[in-house]
Scaffold this active site. Structure first.
Site, PDB file in Angstrom:
ATOM      1  N   HIS A  52      -5.878  -7.497  -0.303  1.00 36.04           N
ATOM      2  CA  HIS A  52      -6.404  -5.976  -0.950  1.00 36.04           C
ATOM      3  C   HIS A  52      -5.612  -5.701  -2.354  1.00 36.04           C
ATOM      4  O   HIS A  52      -4.184  -5.768  -1.988  1.00 36.04           O
ATOM      5  CB  HIS A  52      -6.033  -4.568   0.326  1.00 36.04           C
TER       6      HIS A  52
ATOM      7  N   HIS B 249       1.423  -1.051   0.298  1.00 38.88           N
ATOM      8  CA  HIS B 249      -0.229   0.036   0.063  1.00 38.88           C
ATOM      9  C   HIS B 249       0.691   1.583   0.118  1.00 38.88           C
ATOM     10  O   HIS B 249       0.379   2.224   0.259  1.00 38.88           O
ATOM     11  CB  HIS B 249      -0.969   0.084   1.356  1.00 38.88           C
TER      12      HIS B 249
ATOM     13  N   ASP C 223      -2.869 -11.007  -2.048  1.00 43.60           N
ATOM     14  CA  ASP C 223      -3.269 -10.217  -1.321  1.00 43.60           C
ATOM     15  C   ASP C 223      -4.093 -10.066  -1.111  1.00 43.60           C
ATOM     16  O   ASP C 223      -5.328  -9.652  -2.525  1.00 43.60           O
ATOM     17  CB  ASP C 223      -2.831  -8.460  -0.565  1.00 43.60           C
TER      18      ASP C 223
ATOM     19  N   ASP D 256      -4.286 -12.796   3.561  1.00 46.44           N
ATOM     20  CA  ASP D 256      -5.504 -12.290   3.791  1.00 46.44           C
ATOM     21  C   ASP D 256      -6.758 -12.353   3.522  1.00 46.44           C
ATOM     22  O   ASP D 256      -7.711 -12.502   3.971  1.00 46.44           O
ATOM     23  CB  ASP D 256      -5.323 -11.535   4.338  1.00 46.44           C
TER      24      ASP D 256
HETATM   25 ZN   LIG Z   1      -3.885  -7.193   2.780  1.00 44.74          ZN
END
Ligand SMILES: [Zn+2]
Length: 341
Positions: free
Chosen positions: A195, A158, A193, A282
């Site tokens: 996200h 991120h 991931d 995740d």
């Molecule tokens: Zn994540």
């Protein structure tokens, strides 16, 4: 398979985190290291301390003012009367590209996207060594290993060139891809991931030498909200070199593997020299974020499928939070990869 990790990576111990406005414990806990360490060991990894690579490989993808901020902001913050122990932003520029603020508070808002990445006195050393682990994993592959694993913590995907966010400070996957480019012409980053890898996308959005692909929960109602949609394809020289494959919430193994097939078609057409896997765990059905429903055997199949690409591969740890199966999920991925490598 070699795995890289330095003890300094465990020192960062973030406290602050807001979820839907409510203060919560920060999920990116040092204990993640123990679980991931155990998972790598169980997969037969030899765990090595990375060398100190200094700032060079990090500065290849991040701006000088941002790295200066990460290194010194905590000491500056402590000189503000009644400031919080951790650096946490409380104001952000509406548009970037205006004046660069001189104040510590202004710079915190400029360089931090959200409240999930508080900076303490320990953060910079942990972040720096996390990136060194990514560099050494790539160097092991450049030296002839088929694949290597970097136990990167804090995670990185991120983080943009000059912005921290979502538990991430230095973009380890981007550092790894750039490192491969020392002797490769084309590199792909495959981000699995839960996200969207918004920072990674941002760093390479206008470049064709790194193809960025992300499979993630649809951001229409999920972090990082503003990025990760299927129509984000890159810009300028990078147009066509970014592929987002958002999945409906709670999608399981079958949907994830189908998205992986779409990613593989794009990767084969690109014919890269090397691969960086941004390995979030995740997407697991039992992860506290609860966005997707990949199973533990599913991670094994994902690892096996990715190894089937036959590319020199650096596996860079991203997310995956405290739950009973965190170690097992890493073991499943790495063992699945090793079976097909
Ligand atoms: Zn994540």
């Amino acid at each position: 398979m070699k795995a890289f990790y330095a003890a300094e990576q465990k020192r960062h111990n973030p406290k602050a985190f807001l979820s839907s406005g409510a203060p919560q414990p920060n999920p990116e806990q040092p204990e993640r290291v123990e679980r991931l360490f155990a998972g790598a060991r169980a997969a037969g990894c030899e765990i090595l301390r990375p060398r100190d690579h200094g700032l060079g490989p990090i500065a290849a993808v991040h701006t000088p003012e941002y790295l200066d901020f990460l290194e010194h902001i905590h000491a500056r913050w402590q000189r503000i009367a009644e400031a919080s122990e951790e650096v946490i932003p409380n104001i952000h520029p509406l548009a970037r590209g205006g004046r660069y603020p001189a104040s510590a508070v202004g710079q915190a808002g400029y360089h931090m996207a959200d409240t999930a990445c508080p900076i303490s006195g320990e953060t910079w050393e942990s972040v720096r060594w996390s990136a060194c682990s990514a560099v050494d994993a790539v160097d092991a592959v450049r030296a002839g290993d088929r694949a290597a694993y970097a136990l990167c913590r804090p995670p990185g995907h991120h983080a943009f060139a000059d912005v921290a966010g979502g538990f991430c400070f230095v973009n380890n996957s981007a550092v790894a891809a750039q490192r491969f480019l020392c002797d490769a012409a084309r590199v792909v980053i495959l981000d699995i991931d839960l996200h969207h890898g918004n920072g990674t996308q941002g760093i390479f959005y206008q470049r064709a030498d790194v193809l960025t692909i992300s499979i993630h929960a649809d951001p229409v109602r999920f972090y990082p909200f503003f990025w990760g949609h299927a129509d984000e394809r890159g810009e300028g020289a990078g147009l066509g070199y970014n592929l987002n494959l958002p999945l409906e919430r709670k999608s399981g193994d079958a949907e994830f593997l189908a998205a992986l097939d779409a990613a593989f078609r794009r990767i084969r057409a690109y014919a890269p020299d090397a691969l960086v896997v941004a390995l979030g765990l995740d997407a697991f059905e039992g992860d506290p974020f609860g966005g997707l429903s990949v199973s533990t055997p599913g991670f094994s199949r994902i690892g096996e499928a990715i190894a089937g690409l036959g590319l020199p591969t650096a596996i860079v740890q991203e997310g995956g939070y405290l739950c009973d199966a965190l170690s097992d999920n890493l073991t499943a991925f790495l063992s699945g990869f090793a079976v097909a490598a």
